[in-house]
Write a protein that holds these residues in place. Sequence first.
Motif, PDB file in Angstrom:
ATOM      1  N   ASP A 513     -17.624 -17.884  31.469  1.00 38.37           N
ATOM      2  CA  ASP A 513     -17.144 -16.478  31.674  1.00 38.37           C
ATOM      3  C   ASP A 513     -17.164 -15.966  30.230  1.00 38.37           C
ATOM      4  N   LEU A 514     -17.590 -14.520  30.168  1.00 38.97           N
ATOM      5  CA  LEU A 514     -17.686 -13.761  28.858  1.00 38.97           C
ATOM      6  C   LEU A 514     -16.508 -13.497  28.225  1.00 38.97           C
ATOM      7  N   ASP A 515     -16.165 -13.794  26.882  1.00 37.07           N
ATOM      8  CA  ASP A 515     -15.044 -13.603  26.178  1.00 37.07           C
ATOM      9  C   ASP A 515     -15.318 -12.126  25.407  1.00 37.07           C
ATOM     10  N   GLY A 516     -14.417 -11.143  25.735  1.00 33.31           N
ATOM     11  CA  GLY A 516     -14.446  -9.852  24.957  1.00 33.31           C
ATOM     12  C   GLY A 516     -15.312  -8.864  25.850  1.00 33.31           C
ATOM     13  N   LEU A 531     -26.058  -3.433  30.332  1.00 28.55           N
ATOM     14  CA  LEU A 531     -27.045  -3.963  29.629  1.00 28.55           C
ATOM     15  C   LEU A 531     -26.589  -5.257  28.768  1.00 28.55           C
ATOM     16  N   LEU A 532     -25.389  -5.241  28.506  1.00 31.81           N
ATOM     17  CA  LEU A 532     -24.803  -6.582  27.839  1.00 31.81           C
ATOM     18  C   LEU A 532     -25.096  -7.749  28.885  1.00 31.81           C
ATOM     19  N   LEU A 533     -24.765  -7.597  30.313  1.00 36.60           N
ATOM     20  CA  LEU A 533     -25.041  -8.568  31.149  1.00 36.60           C
ATOM     21  C   LEU A 533     -26.155  -8.905  31.414  1.00 36.60           C
ATOM     22  N   THR A 534     -27.220  -7.947  31.244  1.00 39.31           N
ATOM     23  CA  THR A 534     -28.835  -8.321  31.526  1.00 39.31           C
ATOM     24  C   THR A 534     -29.148  -9.098  30.343  1.00 39.31           C
ATOM     25  N   GLU A 535     -28.753  -8.611  29.104  1.00 41.72           N
ATOM     26  CA  GLU A 535     -29.262  -9.678  28.131  1.00 41.72           C
ATOM     27  C   GLU A 535     -28.379 -11.030  28.119  1.00 41.72           C
ATOM     28  N   GLY A 555     -19.162  -9.665  38.087  1.00 40.39           N
ATOM     29  CA  GLY A 555     -18.553  -9.345  36.933  1.00 40.39           C
ATOM     30  C   GLY A 555     -19.165 -10.031  35.901  1.00 40.39           C
ATOM     31  N   ASP A 556     -18.363 -10.623  34.870  1.00 39.46           N
ATOM     32  CA  ASP A 556     -18.886 -11.243  33.822  1.00 39.46           C
ATOM     33  C   ASP A 556     -18.968 -12.845  34.111  1.00 39.46           C
ATOM     34  N   GLU A 557     -18.931 -13.192  35.069  1.00 36.46           N
ATOM     35  CA  GLU A 557     -19.044 -14.415  35.228  1.00 36.46           C
ATOM     36  C   GLU A 557     -20.419 -15.169  35.796  1.00 36.46           C
ATOM     37  N   PHE A 558     -20.972 -16.171  35.301  1.00 38.14           N
ATOM     38  CA  PHE A 558     -21.927 -16.846  35.422  1.00 38.14           C
ATOM     39  C   PHE A 558     -21.753 -18.381  35.838  1.00 38.14           C
TER      40      PHE A 558
END
Length: 923
Positions: A513-516, A531-535, A555-558
């Motif tokens: 999970d991405l922080d920030g 764009l951030l998720l793609t990178e 979302g921001d969960e991988f």
Amino acid sequence: MTALPASSAGVPALPQVPPVARWPRAAVLSLLGAVAVGLALVETVWPAAAAHSAPAVLSVASLAMGVLVARHAQRLDPESAAPWRAFAVIAGLLTLGQAIAAVRGVGVNPATAGPQDVPLVVAVPFALLGCARLIRSAATGIGSRVALDAAVGLVGLSALAEMVISAALGRTVDSVDDLVAWGYPAAGVVLCTVGLVTFARVSQARRAAAGWLLACFASVAVVTVSGAIAVVRPSVVTDVVTGTAWLAMLGFGTLAIAADPGRSTDPDEPPEVPLLGVVVSYCAAFGVVLVLLVGRIAGRSILPVEAAAAALLLLLTFARTLVWAADGARLTRQVLRTEAYFRTLVHSAADITIVLDHHGRITWDSGAGRHAHGWSARELEGRLLTDFVHVEDRDELLAALAAGADPDGDQGQGRTFRLRSRDGRWPFYETVRVVTSGDLHRPADGAPAPGGAGLVVHLRDADTRRHSELELERMAYTDYLTGLPNRARLMAALAGARSRASEGEASCLLLLDLDGFKAVNDIAGHEAGDLLLTEVADRLRATVRDRDVVGRLGGDEFAVLVRADLDEATALGERIIAELAGVHRSVPTPGADPDLVFDVSCSIGVTELASAEEVAATIRHADLALRAAKAAGKGRVRRHGETADSATVRRTRLARDLPDALSRGQLRLVYQPVVGVAERRVLGIEALVRWDHPVLGEVSPEEFVPLAEDDGLIVPLQRWVLDQATAELAALLRAGRDLQLGVNISVRHLQSGSLVPDVAAALARAGLPPQRLMLEVTESLFIGQPDRADGDLQTLHDMGCVISLDDFGRGYSTFAYLARLPVDVLKMDREFLAGLTDDARCAALVESVIELGNRLSIDVVAEGVETPGQLAALRDLGCRYLQGFLLGRPTGPAELAAVIDAFDPASLDVVGAQPAAAVPGTA
């Protein structure tokens, strides 16, 4: 909203037809054999006593046979029983004649004519009548060809009988007794002639019965000839032959009726080609001429009457030859015309028909030289079909052929495989039907064709459709933004890793999970976040190994599925954190500060897969470890079980209090409306369970239902939900509201084997028709026990319940099971709607799902409709049923009726953002 078949209630049951009793063939033949032996002993040892006893025994045997034939005829249909009623009358007349002979004491071979001969003479017309009724059962019937065959047989057998009798008697007819001596063999000749014609002209199904009947008439001829000889040269031998032949006649009659299947009522039964009659007539004619010529060579003179019979036979045979030539020409024209029709039909059809021999070699291909595969008939014939099938699809072909060879199978329908074309391509073909070539000429009784029958394979070009399905499947299993596998693909990979874990291969799950990340969306906008998720996705691909699976859950969960032990997976997590710690991205958003930089890191939870744990439990463990990592200050890696965080404490409290929640009345139901776009009203409601915990407050089902499944409490919980929801729906129906109820079903309830009786009991207690209940199942239902899922869902569907596939697109088995499951409704996962109004790929995916439902005649319900733009886009894409907070929030039963009545149809007319233009090739 539902796609239900018409109710089968009120359909009358088929009457139960009692089975036809089997003919006691073995018992009757054994008894007749014993009687024949006993009668021969009596006639040999006590010839004086046989004068009365022998006819009496034959009379009793004939009477018993007549009774059995009459009783058996009563069990047949009238048309099939008509010949055997005639033979029952014959048995009665034979009984009467032998009874008179027994009373008079003249024995089985009377030397003089008497009243015992009258019933025997009267029996001849009934024999002719019975044979005529048998011939009428054939498609050819009685016509000129039958008359010619009968004439040839009659003249030929008469000539043979004349030679035999004249040689035996050695005198001419000069008295009534001599007339009887000649008349009985003549009757035998007539009966044998009729038997030959009957055997030649009946249908194939009754040919065996006619053969035994011919043997019966041949026994009659033996009786008459031996009787004629006994008039001139009486002896014990002729008496034994007559008695034995009489009983053999009864025995052959037994075999005839035992072998008769009755008249066929199949309108599609092919007609018989009358070949046997030609063979019989030719054999009779040339046999007589050959016997006369042999006798002439041996020194016997040919009598004028015999020469006349031979000449007549040649004329009749010549006439029969002309008739057969005309029949042959007519049949040839019919065959040529039928073949022309057949070729026109198969060559103009879109499907391909391939005929295989019993070795699997191609003997004929309707598409040879004409279809896009490009192969000519010479290149195909004689080669194995498997030589043209892709090596990866040969198991699919063999399964289709095996199903076609099984008469109780599904005829191999729906199997898809690739066939090599002449230009090297591998287009897809789908089997429409596979049957044995023996079915083309299978008898009416359904017996398999003799010999090694081949197969007839009907194929349909499915290349375009298959590529569309593969593309749709790829889209369903791929995250539209990052190109990574989505949740459905990850679930499938986890299931495979779990099975490999049972074989000793270690695997671990990393939850990231991405922080920030929230600050990126809030400050720079969603475009910068994408764009951030793609990178991040690109960096994850570069960090993990090729055999590891990287997926985006949402979302921001991988998530990363690692084929390694816990230590190696933890080390990989540390490398991922180090790689993502340096992600400082300037956001190239128009109008944004070009110097705007975001520092993004991630937290990772690690857990090891165990074969004894469900996939859902593995994800929960990884999620608990992820929460522990965030609680430790972010940018950390934590293993499951290393720390006990607040989530673990909460889960422990819920697991402890859940067993008493139902008895204490802490559970309640709320209902969310489902709206029909075309009907412009509320069509149904979905029952949702809530837990009002006295300390923790309201607990969502996503939190306590997995606990109930793990602790074995899900079955009583769902029984309560079914009873409560059906009772409250019944009250709404009695109040005049037309609604349908949706209830979610757990996989554990299905595995318990009590789902079907629990549903039936709840419907019965509420007095609710099954059509009002929609059972919502998820794709995980088919992972553990697909056979039980198929059987129980089909049973519920047959009861009348509606089957809905919930969260469509989230599980991995949708496309594998959707075509053969009794699914009436698809509920599209809410994640599909996330980017509906501003992302072309998302819009294309939603449109594809709606189109898939239309093609399969399955209703599609869109869940999670929360914005006017989503409503307008779904309405324009043709989605007929909607559910979400925009149209109605979950409501308690007390306020539900008012919410339904207060629904405003104008809320469906909002004007929202149109769906993004579909990217070419994605729909």
